[in-house]
Write an enzyme that holds these catalytic residues in place. Structure first.
Site, PDB file in Angstrom:
ATOM      1  N   GLY A  82       0.799  -1.222   0.000  1.00  0.00           N
ATOM      2  CA  GLY A  82       0.000   0.000   0.000  1.00  0.00           C
ATOM      3  C   GLY A  82       0.830   1.269   0.000  1.00  0.00           C
ATOM      4  CD  GLN A  83      -0.449   7.351   0.312  1.00  0.00           C
ATOM      5  OE1 GLN A  83      -1.459   7.133   0.989  1.00  0.00           O
ATOM      6  NE2 GLN A  83      -0.062   8.570  -0.014  1.00  0.00           N
ATOM      7  CG  LEU A  84       1.856   4.481   5.956  1.00  0.00           C
ATOM      8  CD1 LEU A  84       2.462   5.863   5.762  1.00  0.00           C
ATOM      9  CD2 LEU A  84       0.784   4.549   7.038  1.00  0.00           C
ATOM     10  CE1 TYR A 118      -9.745   3.775   6.391  1.00  0.00           C
ATOM     11  CE2 TYR A 118     -10.195   6.130   6.525  1.00  0.00           C
ATOM     12  CZ  TYR A 118      -9.309   5.079   6.581  1.00  0.00           C
ATOM     13  OH  TYR A 118      -7.983   5.319   6.830  1.00  0.00           O
TER      14      TYR A 118
HETATM   15  N1  SER Z   1      -6.344   9.288   3.558  1.00  0.00           N
HETATM   16  C1  SER Z   1      -7.486   8.602   4.077  1.00  0.00           C
HETATM   17  C2  SER Z   1      -8.662   8.744   3.203  1.00  0.00           C
HETATM   18  O1  SER Z   1      -8.749   9.732   2.538  1.00  0.00           O
HETATM   19  C3  SER Z   1      -7.844   9.129   5.426  1.00  0.00           C
HETATM   20  O2  SER Z   1      -7.312   8.292   6.375  1.00  0.00           O
HETATM   21  O3  SER Z   1      -9.511   7.899   3.217  1.00  0.00           O
END
Ligand code: SER
Length: 324
Positions: A12-14, A140
């Site tokens: 993933g990105q992170l 989320y």
């Molecule tokens: N970067 C994330 C999002 O935009 C926020 O945690 O969903």
């Protein structure tokens, strides 16, 4: 005993950037990267893990004698709204699996990322405090708010050392985000460097908290390294980087690309962003483990543009060859 780290969601990105930082810190043989699919050009140990499969996580933990888990896999805010119930299932099931495997195997430390998405209309938009009321409006955000409480539950009930940060939008040149509301702040730099027009899905004045990738990684490792006695928040820590709106990032980019063209077409993500904080009070993180961001919008812009130009090989004959 050696620290052996398992990263779930390493593509993933992170995750991709954090994995490299952890390899540097603990040694390449002490970091197990994992994701649903094998990563391209991944250096080091990689295992395929579907984190909805608890037995598979358990197997990898036993095989490598894992002592720490970073659980980064999740479906983000915008993508999650397409399939709310499936998003809830995946985000919660993967967390429960990580918490249970960690409890059973006496894992020393667990990292669970939370987000500014936990905040909703009940929280002040400016300098949102750590203990603000949480009424998230995305699935989320609901899964992260619930996850924070489960993290604290495992700490209080079982003594599992789970630590968490509420990330702002993460901006980096190394990787691409996917499915988030803050993703525009990465995409915009790619378009600028490629000389393309940018269609922004947020209004020009929508200010959101953001953080540069280097700061986000440094914060994560600082929290995980902090002495246990200093960790006073077992739900999740607010951290601040820099806050800006699309108009502000555009005006920074135009200092380098005066002809950069942007059109604003706000879509459903505008509704999500409107309920999120504009700025964050991170005084607990500052007090407990010495958090300080280093990058502002100007330095982020300079580095993003310089690094993306290198990645796209701009200046060479065959430009636009992306080298992730
Ligand atoms: N970067 C994330 C999002 O935009 C926020 O945690 O969903």
């Amino acid at each position: 005993m050696d620290t052996v780290v398992l990263v779930i969601g390493a593509n993933g990105q992170l995750g991709s950037v954090l994995t490299a930082a952890l390899q540097k810190k603990y040694g390449i043989d002490n970091v197990i990267a994992s994701d649903l699919r094998s990563g391209d050009n991944f250096k080091g140990i990689f295992e395929i893990i579907d984190a909805t499969d608890r037995d598979r996580i358990h197997e990898v933990v036993i095989t490598y004698k894992v002592t720490q888990i970073y659980h980064l896999a999740a479906i983000l805010s915008a993508k999650g709204e397409e399939t709310p119930l499936a998003t809830w299932d995946i985000n919660m099931k993967t967390l429960f699996n990580v918490l249970e495997v960690s409890r059973i195997n006496n894992i020393n430390r667990v990292f669970f990322p939370s987000s500014i998405a936990v905040f909703g209309e009940g929280a002040p938009l400016e300098q949102t405090p750590n203990d603000a009321y949480l009424d998230p409006a995305t699935v989320y955000g609901i899964s992260k708010a619930a996850g924070e409480n489960w993290a604290q539950y495992y700490f209080l009930r079982y003594g599992l050392d789970v630590r968490s940060i509420r990330y702002p939008g993460v901006i980096g040149y190394q990787s691409l985000p996917g499915g988030g509301t803050t993703d525009y702040a990465v995409d915009i730099y790619h378009k600028a460097v490629l000389g393309e027009k940018f269609d922004c899905f947020l209004n020009n004045d929508t200010t959101l908290p953001m953080i540069f990738m280097e700061d986000a990684i440094r914060a994560t490792i600082a929290l995980m390294e902090a002495p246990k006695k200093d960790i006073t928040i077992r739900t999740s820590y607010n951290i601040a980087g820099v806050s800006f709106s699309p108009a502000e990032v555009v005006s920074e980019i135009r200092k380098l690309y005066p002809d950069f063209s942007v059109a604003y077409h706000p879509d459903f993500r505008q509704e999500i962003a409107s309920r999120w904080p504009k700025s964050i009070d991170d005084s607990s993180a500052v007090h407990d483990w010495g958090w300080q961001p280093e990058f502002d919008l100007e330095s982020i812009t300079t580095i993003m543009i310089q690094k993306l130009k290198e990645k796209y090989k701009i200046g060479a004959k065959n430009r636009k060859v992306l080298m992730f």
